[in-house]
Design a protein around this motif. Structure first.
Motif, PDB file in Angstrom:
ATOM      1  N   TRP A 276       0.772  -1.122  -0.199  1.00 45.71           N
ATOM      2  CA  TRP A 276      -0.028   0.124   0.216  1.00 45.71           C
ATOM      3  C   TRP A 276       0.995   1.140  -0.061  1.00 45.71           C
TER       4      TRP A 276
ATOM      5  N   ARG B 253       1.701   4.017   2.673  1.00 50.34           N
ATOM      6  CA  ARG B 253       1.149   3.682   4.184  1.00 50.34           C
ATOM      7  C   ARG B 253       1.871   2.336   4.616  1.00 50.34           C
TER       8      ARG B 253
ATOM      9  N   LEU C  22       1.260  -1.228   9.112  1.00 50.95           N
ATOM     10  CA  LEU C  22       1.478   0.167   8.943  1.00 50.95           C
ATOM     11  C   LEU C  22       2.714   0.646   9.393  1.00 50.95           C
TER      12      LEU C  22
END
Length: 344
Positions: A261, A264, A306
């Motif tokens: 991602w 992120r 994350l």
């Protein structure tokens, strides 16, 4: 594994076996996404409708009410056939399996099915979730010639993952293992190319930055390791045991998990926290902002993805409970305890 992904339940809870359809009173993965306002889609291998041992793809049609919340659909229940791209013509009653022109390989077709879905929904305000279920790397031993050419037969070491077998194989077994490993390598490289095609397609559509891509597998393969134990546990010959799975050995139950991602998820970060298949759906849902149903038994590993710190288990519970193979195990990341296997 697939039943665990769709339910978020341990195998000992859902007790799904390939001989029967999945049918539980619980929110399934795709249903939760639909409830949250997502459009959903699925392409490829399904294996959850009870026709796992059907002889051909023709017998593997999955009706709309058996798709567990996936709305757009181009999938089959069984009948792996790598070098034959097919789809069901649902305009006919009953639906008829037809060949897809322009494709020599099923997985290449499914990549483009997904990219067509993504292009049609690229401008939607509504988010989407798509499950792309490739069959490679899997038997039968079929792969595009260009990827086989990357691995000349004489360059393959049949003992790479099982040096303890050296001197114990017949010349015919050694040749068979060499050939099987060559096909495995070619299939992995072919799949890697397809993943690249998908990621490039998302980039071209301008979707890469806002799309969470999760790459994972339902199992690994032994590739010769634990050969004699696998032969005893699975009651098969050496050839079948070479690419065996369904066994309490790390080469079979450890599988890749990569989350992408941009901006992120930190690139190149490796996390050593133990993650179970039962954690997969809660993690994906949490990343996508979808409420995790209380019935799901796994934990969200979003914080690890994350860049932070999330749940860390001392051990994972593993099991295989079917009419053919039964075992339970505990895995710490270093040690495995499996008292109930036929070969503990």
């Amino acid at each position: 594994t697939r039943a665990t992904i769709m339910t978020g339940w341990y195998q000992t809870t859902h007790q799904f076996d390939l001989g029967g359809p999945i049918d539980f009173d619980t929110p399934y993965l795709a249903e939760s996404f639909v409830h949250a306002g997502y459009t959903t889609g699925y392409a490829g291998k399904w294996h959850l409708n009870g026709s796992a041992f059907a002889a051909t793809k023709e017998d593997a049609y999955v009706p709309p009410d058996r798709r567990l919340g996936f709305q757009e659909w181009d999938a089959y229940d069984t009948g792996i056939d790598h070098d034959r791209a097919t789809t069901f013509d649902e305009s006919q009653n009953p639906p008829v399996l037809v060949e897809v022109d322009g494709y020599d390989w099923a997985d290449s077709y499914y990549s483009d099915v997904f990219l067509d879905f993504a292009s049609r929904h690229a401008e939607d305000a509504q988010p989407w979730m798509y499950f792309l279920s490739y069959a490679h790397p899997h038997q039968p031993e079929e792969a595009p010639q260009e990827f086989l050419d990357m691995y000349p037969l004489e360059s393959i070491d049949p003992y790479r993952f099982a040096p303890e077998l050296m001197g114990l194989l017949t010349a015919q077994q050694e040749l068979s293992f060499r050939r099987s490993l060559r096909y495995y390598y070619a299939q992995v490289s072919f799949l890697d190319s397809e993943i690249g095609h998908v990621l490039d397609g998302l980039e071209d559509l301008g979707l890469a930055g806002n799309t969470i891509v999760v790459y994972f597998s339902d199992h690994g393969q032994l590739l010769g390791s634990h050969l004699f134990e696998a032969m005893a546990l699975l009651q098969v010959g050496a050839g079948q045991a070479f690419r065996a799975k369904a066994t309490p050995f790390a080469a079979a139950f450890r599988a890749p998990l990569i989350v992408r991602w941009p901006d992120r998820v930190p690139a190149d970060r490796e996390v050593d926290a133990l993650l179970s298949t039962v954690d997969f759906s809660p993690t994906v849902m949490d990343l996508a902002g979808v409420s995790v149903p209380y019935q799901m038994q796994g934990r969200s590993m979003k914080a690890w993805c994350l860049g932070g710190t999330g749940p860390r288990a001392d051990a994972l519970f593993l099991s295989r409970g079917t009419a053919r193979i039964n075992w339970e195990a505990v895995w710490t990341g270093d040690y495995l305890y499996s008292p109930s296997a036929d070969t503990p």
